[in-house]
Scaffold this active site. Structure first.
Site, PDB file in Angstrom:
ATOM      1  N   LYS A  74       0.850  -1.201   0.000  1.00 58.53           N
ATOM      2  CA  LYS A  74       0.000   0.000   0.000  1.00 58.53           C
ATOM      3  C   LYS A  74       0.881   1.244   0.000  1.00 58.53           C
ATOM      4  O   LYS A  74       1.889   1.292   0.716  1.00 58.53           O
ATOM      5  CB  LYS A  74      -0.901  -0.039   1.239  1.00 58.53           C
ATOM      6  N   SER A 149      -9.806   1.691   2.900  1.00 61.64           N
ATOM      7  CA  SER A 149      -8.962   2.478   2.026  1.00 61.64           C
ATOM      8  C   SER A 149      -7.923   1.660   1.251  1.00 61.64           C
ATOM      9  O   SER A 149      -7.441   2.116   0.224  1.00 61.64           O
ATOM     10  CB  SER A 149      -8.219   3.536   2.842  1.00 61.64           C
ATOM     11  N   SER A 173      -9.926  -0.719   7.061  1.00 61.67           N
ATOM     12  CA  SER A 173      -9.348  -0.589   5.726  1.00 61.67           C
ATOM     13  C   SER A 173      -8.629  -1.810   5.177  1.00 61.67           C
ATOM     14  O   SER A 173      -8.247  -1.816   4.010  1.00 61.67           O
ATOM     15  CB  SER A 173      -8.387   0.593   5.684  1.00 61.67           C
TER      16      SER A 173
HETATM   17  N1  GLN Z   1     -13.086   3.921   6.225  1.00 66.83           N
HETATM   18  C1  GLN Z   1     -12.574   4.326   7.491  1.00 66.83           C
HETATM   19  C2  GLN Z   1     -12.209   5.792   7.416  1.00 66.83           C
HETATM   20  O1  GLN Z   1     -12.523   6.390   6.471  1.00 66.83           O
HETATM   21  C3  GLN Z   1     -11.409   3.489   7.875  1.00 66.83           C
HETATM   22  C4  GLN Z   1     -10.186   3.817   7.131  1.00 66.83           C
HETATM   23  C5  GLN Z   1      -9.005   2.999   7.540  1.00 66.83           C
HETATM   24  O2  GLN Z   1      -9.155   1.944   8.162  1.00 66.83           O
HETATM   25  N2  GLN Z   1      -7.838   3.465   7.176  1.00 66.83           N
HETATM   26  O3  GLN Z   1     -11.634   6.358   8.289  1.00 66.83           O
END
Ligand code: GLN
Length: 486
Positions: A74, A149, A173
Site C-alpha cells: 500500500k 482504504s 481498511s
Molecule cells: N473507512 C474508514 C475511514 O474512512 C477506515 C479507514 C481505515 O481503516 N484506514 O476512516
C-alpha cells in the site's frame, strides 16, 4: 496455489523467481489499466531482486521464507528510494529516505516488491475513490468499488497481480476491501506489528496487516512482519508465536459468539446476513459451539471513531505545512499564506473535512464534550469485548453490511460512506485482532466477507478458526473471471 506451494516449486527449481515476476508484471501491464490498483509498478527493481534470489538458489544458499514471492505494498508505507504518495497531491513527489519496518522485514525474507498500490487519500475512506490519482475498480465487477482504504492492495491480490499485499487498517481498511474483493485480510492486535514508516493517520488505531488468497498465506506474512521494533514504542515486546503451527488443529469445543447487535442492523443486506449465518452453521458442524453474545455499545463505534480518528489525524497531518517536505505552493507571499495555500491545494476534500472535525473536537471548550467523551465510550466498547471474551473464544460478524457498491454511490454523502465501517471499527477501538475471509457470493456474483474477532494477541486462534472454515467451505477457490483472462 498457496505461498508455501510456490516456495516448494521455487526451491526445487521447477520455476524461477524471475519467471514468476515476469508473469506478474505481464499481467499487471495487460490488465491493471482496467483496475488501476497500482500507482507505481516496480518492474526493474522486481526483476533485479528476483535474479538475485535465483542466483542464491543456484549457488546452493539457504533461502529465507518468502524468497522470490512477488508482493504489493500500500502506498502509505515508506519504501526507500521509491515514491510513496499516500494517494495525495501533498506527497505526490515524496521519495522516502528510509524503509518502513514491515517492508524491510519482507525484503529480508526474500519477498519481491512488484509495486505500490492505490488507496483513499491518507487512508481516509471506504472505496478508494478519494485517491488524488483516480479510483480503483473491483476486479469482480469493474463498475463497483473495491472497498477502502486499501482497495488497491485488495484488488491487486484478487486480480492475481501478486501473491499477497500489505495494507493498513484504522477502522476497517484491510477487512472491508478484503470482503469486497473476495480475499483474506487480517488486522493484527494493536502493537503486534510495527507502525514505523507507516504514514500516520490515527496513531492509536492504525495497524499494518496482510492481504492474501488463503488463510495459511496470511499466517506466513504475519509471521514475517510481526514483532517488537525499537523504532515504535507502541509495538509490544511479547514473543511471536508460530502462526502456521496450529492452523490445522480441530476447532472442536471452541466457543464462537455471534454479536447480536451486528445481525440486527437496519442496513444489513439479507443475503449477507444469511450467508454469514450459514458460515456460523458450518463452524458448528466442525464442532464449535455457537452462542449469542451481546455487545450493547457496539453501535456506538462509528460515532466514537469519527471523533477520535479525525482528532488524531488533525494532529498527525499538521506536519504537512509546505516547509519541511511535500507540496509547497509557490504563489504565496508570506509564510502563513504559503502554509495555508499548500494545505489548501495539496489536500483533497475528505482529508480537509477530517482535519476540520478533528481540530474542532480538540479545541478548548469542546475537548471535554467531544474528544474526552469519545475516549470514555471507547473504554465502554472495550469492556463489552472483555466481557464477551469471558464467555467465548472468538466473535463472529459480517465484515460489511453490504457487498461492493457502485462507484460514486456514496461519494457525495460522507455519512453513508462512514456506515460501511460499522462492523469493523469496534475491533480497532478495542485494539483487537480481526480477520475477514470470503464466505460466499450475492446474486450478482460479488463476494461476501465473514469477520472473526479474537482477544488481544490471539492471532493464532483467529487463524486456526479461519483456516478450518476456509477448508470446509472451499469458497476461496473462486476468482474473478470475465475480464481477467490473458
Ligand atoms: N473507512 C474508514 C475511514 O474512512 C477506515 C479507514 C481505515 O481503516 N484506514 O476512516
Amino acid at each position: 496455489m498457496t505461498i508455501a506451494e510456490w516456495r516448494h516449486k521455487l526451491r526445487r527449481g521447477e520455476v524461477s523467481s524471475k519467471e514468476l515476476v515476469q508473469e506478474k508484471i505481464k499481467r499487471i501491464r495487460a490488465l491493471d489499466p482496467k483496475v488501476h490498483s497500482f500507482l507505481t509498478i516496480a518492474d526493474d527493481l522486481a526483476l533485479r531482486q528476483a535474479e538475485k534470489i535465483d542466483q542464491a538458489r543456484s549457488s546452493g544458499e539457504d533461502l529465507p521464507l518468502l524468497a522470490g514471492i512477488p508482493l504489493a505494498i500500500k502506498d502509505n508505507l515508506c519504501t526507500k528510494g521509491i515514491k510513496t504518495t499516500c494517494s495525495s497531491r501533498i506527497l505526490e513527489n515524496f521519495v522516502p529516505p528510509y524503509e518502513s519496518t514491515v517492508t524491510s522485514r519482507l525484503w529480508k525474507s526474500g519477498a519481491v516488491l512488484v509495486g505500490k498500490t492505490n488507496l483513499d487519500e491518507f487512508a481516509m475512506g471506504s472505496s478508494t475513490e478519494t485517491s488524488a490519482f483516480g479510483r480503483t475498480s473491483n476486479p469482480w465487477d469493474l463498475s463497483k468499488v473495491p472497498g477502502g482504504s486499501s482497495g488497491g492492495s485488495a484488488a491487486a491480490v484478487a486480480a492475481g497481480f501478486c501473491f499477497g499485499a500489505l495494507g493498513s487498517d484504522t477502522g476497517g481498511s484491510i477487512r472491508q476491501p478484503a470482503s469486497f474483493c473476495g480475499v483474506v485480510g487480517l488486522k493484527p492486535t494493536y502493537g503486534r506489528v510495527s507502525r514505523w514508516g507507516l504514514i500516520a493517520f490515527a496513531s492509536s488505531l492504525d495497524q499494518v496487516g496482510p492481504f492474501t488468497n488463503t488463510v495459511s498465506d496470511s499466517a506466513e506474512l504475519l509471521q514475517v512482519i510481526a514483532g517488537q521494533d525499537p523504532n515504535d514504542s507502541t509495538c509490544i515486546n511479547t514473543p511471536v508465536p508460530n502462526y502456521s503451527e496450529n492452523i490445522n488443529k480441530s476447532i472442536k469445543g471452541l466457543k464462537i459468539g455471534l454479536i447480536s447487535e451486528c445481525f440486527e442492523q437496519e442496513g444489513l443486506s439479507k443475503v449477507v446476513k444469511n450467508t454469514v449465518l450459514k458460515a456460523a452453521l458450518q463452524l458448528e458442524n466442525l464442532g464449535a459451539e455457537i452462542i449469542d453474545i451481546k455487545c450493547p455499545r457496539f453501535n456506538d463505534g462509528i460515532a466514537t471513531y469519527y471523533i477520535i480518528a479525525p482528532s488524531e489525524a488533525s494532529a498527525n497531518l499538521a506536519r504537512y505545512d509546505g516547509v519541511k517536505y511535500g507540496y509547497r505552493s509557490v504563489s504565496a507571499e508570506t509564510l502563513a499564506e504559503m502554509t495555508a495555500l499548500s494545505r489548501e491545494q495539496g489536500f483533497g476534500s475528505e482529508v480537509k473535512r477530517r482535519i476540520l472535525i478533528g481540530t474542532y473536537a480538540l479545541s478548548a471548550g469542546y475537548v471535554d464534550a467531544y474528544y474526552k467523551k469519545a475516549q470514555q465510550v471507547r473504554t465502554l466498547i472495550r469492556r463489552d469485548f472483555e466481557n464477551a471474551f469471558r464467555q467465548v473464544d472468538i466473535l463472529l460478524t459480517p465484515t460489511s453490511p453490504t457487498t461492493a457498491f457502485d462507484a460514486g454511490k456514496h461519494s457525495s454523502n460522507p455519512i453513508e460512506m462512514y456506515l460501511a465501517d460499522l462492523l469493523t471499527i469496534p475491533a480497532n477501538l478495542a485494539g483487537l485482532p480481526a480477520i475477514s475471509l470470503p464466505c460466499g457470493f450475492d446474486k450478482g456474483g460479488l463476494p461476501i466477507g465473514l469477520q472473526l474477532i479474537a482477544n488481544v494477541f490471539e492471532e493464532s486462534r483467529l487463524l486456526q478458526v479461519a483456516n478450518q472454515y476456509e477448508k470446509a467451505a472451499d469458497v476461496f477457490k473462486d476468482s474473478p473471471k470475465n475480464d481477467f483472462v490473458l
